[in-house]
Design a protein around this motif. Structure first.
Motif, PDB file in Angstrom:
ATOM      1  N   PRO A 248       0.825  -1.215   0.000  1.00 24.77           N
ATOM      2  CA  PRO A 248       0.000   0.000   0.000  1.00 24.77           C
ATOM      3  C   PRO A 248       0.855   1.259   0.000  1.00 24.77           C
ATOM      4  O   PRO A 248       1.908   1.321   0.654  1.00 24.77           O
ATOM      5  N   GLY A 249       0.383   2.272  -0.712  1.00 21.13           N
ATOM      6  CA  GLY A 249       1.110   3.528  -0.745  1.00 21.13           C
ATOM      7  C   GLY A 249       1.226   4.185   0.618  1.00 21.13           C
ATOM      8  O   GLY A 249       2.162   4.946   0.866  1.00 21.13           O
ATOM      9  N   ALA A 250       0.282   3.878   1.508  1.00 18.62           N
ATOM     10  CA  ALA A 250       0.325   4.457   2.857  1.00 18.62           C
ATOM     11  C   ALA A 250       1.577   4.032   3.618  1.00 18.62           C
ATOM     12  O   ALA A 250       1.976   4.689   4.579  1.00 18.62           O
ATOM     13  N   GLU A 251       2.208   2.934   3.200  1.00 17.98           N
ATOM     14  CA  GLU A 251       3.424   2.462   3.867  1.00 17.98           C
ATOM     15  C   GLU A 251       4.683   3.135   3.340  1.00 17.98           C
ATOM     16  O   GLU A 251       5.773   2.892   3.857  1.00 17.98           O
ATOM     17  N   ALA A 306      -6.002  -4.249  -6.056  1.00 20.72           N
ATOM     18  CA  ALA A 306      -6.065  -5.250  -4.993  1.00 20.72           C
ATOM     19  C   ALA A 306      -5.535  -4.719  -3.669  1.00 20.72           C
ATOM     20  O   ALA A 306      -6.064  -5.038  -2.597  1.00 20.72           O
ATOM     21  N   VAL A 307      -4.483  -3.878  -3.736  1.00 21.89           N
ATOM     22  CA  VAL A 307      -3.816  -3.433  -2.520  1.00 21.89           C
ATOM     23  C   VAL A 307      -4.332  -2.083  -2.026  1.00 21.89           C
ATOM     24  O   VAL A 307      -4.459  -1.859  -0.816  1.00 21.89           O
ATOM     25  N   SER A 308      -4.655  -1.185  -2.960  1.00 20.30           N
ATOM     26  CA  SER A 308      -5.088   0.166  -2.551  1.00 20.30           C
ATOM     27  C   SER A 308      -6.603   0.316  -2.521  1.00 20.30           C
ATOM     28  O   SER A 308      -7.121   1.249  -1.894  1.00 20.30           O
ATOM     29  N   SER A 332      -9.294  -1.868   0.284  1.00 22.88           N
ATOM     30  CA  SER A 332      -8.398  -2.851  -0.338  1.00 22.88           C
ATOM     31  C   SER A 332      -8.905  -4.257  -0.090  1.00 22.88           C
ATOM     32  O   SER A 332      -9.514  -4.557   0.930  1.00 22.88           O
ATOM     33  N   ALA A 333      -8.649  -5.124  -1.071  1.00 27.26           N
ATOM     34  CA  ALA A 333      -9.050  -6.521  -0.954  1.00 27.26           C
ATOM     35  C   ALA A 333      -7.964  -7.364  -0.297  1.00 27.26           C
ATOM     36  O   ALA A 333      -8.238  -8.447   0.218  1.00 27.26           O
ATOM     37  N   ALA A 334      -6.721  -6.906  -0.322  1.00 28.48           N
ATOM     38  CA  ALA A 334      -5.615  -7.651   0.264  1.00 28.48           C
ATOM     39  C   ALA A 334      -4.592  -6.660   0.803  1.00 28.48           C
ATOM     40  O   ALA A 334      -4.435  -5.559   0.277  1.00 28.48           O
ATOM     41  N   SER A 335      -3.890  -7.058   1.856  1.00 30.34           N
ATOM     42  CA  SER A 335      -2.860  -6.182   2.407  1.00 30.34           C
ATOM     43  C   SER A 335      -1.689  -6.062   1.443  1.00 30.34           C
ATOM     44  O   SER A 335      -1.138  -4.976   1.239  1.00 30.34           O
ATOM     45  N   TYR A 336      -1.305  -7.190   0.819  1.00 29.10           N
ATOM     46  CA  TYR A 336      -0.186  -7.233  -0.115  1.00 29.10           C
ATOM     47  C   TYR A 336      -0.550  -8.204  -1.232  1.00 29.10           C
ATOM     48  O   TYR A 336      -1.269  -9.179  -1.006  1.00 29.10           O
ATOM     49  N   GLY A 402      -1.839 -11.803   0.385  1.00 31.76           N
ATOM     50  CA  GLY A 402      -1.793 -12.198   1.793  1.00 31.76           C
ATOM     51  C   GLY A 402      -1.486 -11.020   2.679  1.00 31.76           C
ATOM     52  O   GLY A 402      -1.405  -9.867   2.233  1.00 31.76           O
ATOM     53  N   ASP A 403      -1.280 -11.304   3.961  1.00 33.34           N
ATOM     54  CA  ASP A 403      -1.070 -10.233   4.934  1.00 33.34           C
ATOM     55  C   ASP A 403       0.393 -10.051   5.316  1.00 33.34           C
ATOM     56  O   ASP A 403       0.705  -9.331   6.255  1.00 33.34           O
ATOM     57  N   ASN A 404       1.302 -10.715   4.574  1.00 32.09           N
ATOM     58  CA  ASN A 404       2.732 -10.590   4.854  1.00 32.09           C
ATOM     59  C   ASN A 404       3.481 -10.471   3.531  1.00 32.09           C
ATOM     60  O   ASN A 404       3.473 -11.407   2.728  1.00 32.09           O
ATOM     61  N   PRO A 405       4.134  -9.331   3.278  1.00 29.23           N
ATOM     62  CA  PRO A 405       4.789  -9.160   1.977  1.00 29.23           C
ATOM     63  C   PRO A 405       5.935 -10.126   1.741  1.00 29.23           C
ATOM     64  O   PRO A 405       6.187 -10.551   0.609  1.00 29.23           O
ATOM     65  N   ARG A 406       6.643 -10.497   2.815  1.00 25.89           N
ATOM     66  CA  ARG A 406       7.748 -11.443   2.635  1.00 25.89           C
ATOM     67  C   ARG A 406       7.223 -12.810   2.222  1.00 25.89           C
ATOM     68  O   ARG A 406       7.813 -13.486   1.376  1.00 25.89           O
ATOM     69  N   THR A 407       6.099 -13.215   2.799  1.00 24.31           N
ATOM     70  CA  THR A 407       5.515 -14.495   2.421  1.00 24.31           C
ATOM     71  C   THR A 407       5.068 -14.483   0.968  1.00 24.31           C
ATOM     72  O   THR A 407       5.282 -15.446   0.222  1.00 24.31           O
TER      73      THR A 407
END
Length: 418
Positions: A248-251, A306-308, A332-336, A402-407
């Motif tokens: 997300p751009g907010a990050e 999907a993210v924003s 957003s439909a997904a965190s990442y 998913g909810d973890n970008p590394r995953t």
């Protein structure tokens, strides 16, 4: 709402999303697509949705030819490029015809890579760029790189989509790269305006997807790019983007927003969609690679949504036509979310084996290659050779959210060829 007004898109999107077509139709606008005759035929073979009007122009990158083709239409309310090759001519035509965005970005001349580098160097010396050299003719490639440290990346000034981007690990590679580039034409068969040679900068390659309003950037997402260097039979390596992982751009860190707005100010871009490609070095420094004044390709717009929770094309239209930004209502439909283009059978097999588990969703899309017109089976038109070489051949695409970008990134890496 601009009922009955006309929107002109110069150049078809190569990912087939046609997001501008939807944004125009939501406003009751007549949607016009300008493309080369061969690409309009190829687009039909791909089964893409028709625009209300299709106009064939032999050289859409030529501003005068584009303006002549549009003279018989009602004055367009808005002219935008759907493809990198035609950004400069789209802005040039808008200026001549008095269409937006000319009235909103009067100083903007849509510079390509070398123009961007020059503008940033002159007005924003604090923005780091790779050490680079201008190559006006391929015969000058060896001499132009004499003061650069290898590896060196060589790429066309007015190319896009990774076309003609090669890496020289040592000076001995330059002769092979020159030979390859002498046979590469721009999309639509036109010539390149020149080349840029730059020192390779190690780090994480990022891209920013955003919209400018009065010179202020609204960052919708940032992506980590997944890239590969493909070995070619002549021994040179060519770059290809294979995927993206969106946040997300907010990050986005405030320093990234400052970097982005400094780049916009340097080139005079005040209103509309854009993306910026950059490197984040191991010590955290940001290094500018290039800017694009359009929506990204490779279906990145879907990741943005999907993210924003925002439609990037809709935000672009809203900015140009003076309506409100929709950020307050975004969901957003997904965190990442990330995606990877699959080009090898082994990559498809690996994607088919991925489970959707632990809060991570996996969606696999498989592609069927379209049939070429019979007369193209043996000899492709010159106007399509680079297009089909760069934008066809994919066997599928895997999308992971998913909810973890590394995953998300780790799951995508399981599908990548070593």
């Amino acid at each position: 709402m601009l009922i009955g007004s006309t929107f002109v898109q110069v150049g078809a999107t190569r990912d087939g999303l046609d997001a501008y077509l939807d944004a125009a139709h939501r406003r009751g606008m007549t949607a016009v697509l300008v493309e080369t005759p061969d690409y309009l035929r190829w687009r039909s073979a791909l089964g893409r949705r028709p625009y209300d009007i299709g106009i064939a122009v032999d050289q859409p990158a030529n501003t005068d030819a584009l303006v002549a083709a549009l003279r018989d239409l009602p004055a367009p309310a808005l002219i935008l490029a759907g493809f990198e090759r035609y950004v400069a001519s789209a802005y040039g035509a808008a200026d001549i015809l008095g269409s937006r965005p000319s009235g909103q970005s009067p100083q903007f001349q849509a510079p390509y890579k070398l123009g961007q580098r020059s503008a940033v160097s002159q007005t924003c010396a604090q923005i780091r760029q790779p050490r680079h050299a201008t190559v006006t003719a391929l015969g000058d490639l060896q001499a132009a790189t004499a003061g650069l440290a290898f590896p060196v990346v060589v790429k066309p000034d007015n190319g896009g989509g990774g076309l003609g981007v090669y890496v020289a690990y040592e000076a001995a590679n330059l002769a092979a790269i020159r030979t390859v580039l002498e046979s590469v034409r721009n999309y639509d068969g036109g010539p390149f305006s020149g080349w840029i040679a730059e020192e390779y900068v190690p780090g994480v390659e990022l891209s920013v997807q955003a919209v400018a309003r009065d010179g202020k950037a609204i960052i919708l997402t940032t992506c980590e790019k997944l890239t590969a260097v493909e070995a070619e039979p002549n021994g040179v390596g060519s770059f290809r983007e294979s995927g993206h992982v969106a946040r997300p751009g907010a990050e986005a860190d405030p320093s990234l927003l400052s970097f982005v707005e400094a780049c916009l100010g340097a080139v005079g871009y005040r209103t509309g969609p854009f993306h910026i490609d950059l490197i984040q070095t191991p010590d955290g420094e940001l290094v500018l690679l290039e800017m694009g004044f359009r929506l990204s390709g490779m279906r990145v717009s879907e990741l943005v949504t999907a993210v924003s929770g925002l439609d990037w094309a809709e935000e672009a239209f809203a900015a140009h036509l003076g309506t409100a930004h929709n950020g307050a209502t975004a969901r957003s439909a997904a965190s990442y979310a990330g995606q990877l283009t699959l080009r090898q059978p082994s990559e498809v097999q690996a994607a088919q084996a991925l489970p959707s588990a632990g809060g991570t969703r996996v969606d696999l899309q498989l592609f069927t290659a379209p049939s070429l017109p019979d007369e193209w089976d043996d000899v492709l038109p010159v106007t399509l050779r680079s297009d089909i070489g760069r934008h066809s051949g994919a066997m599928g695409r895997v999308v992971v959210s998913g909810d973890n970008p590394r995953t998300v990134t780790e799951v995508l890496h399981r599908c990548r060829m070593p």
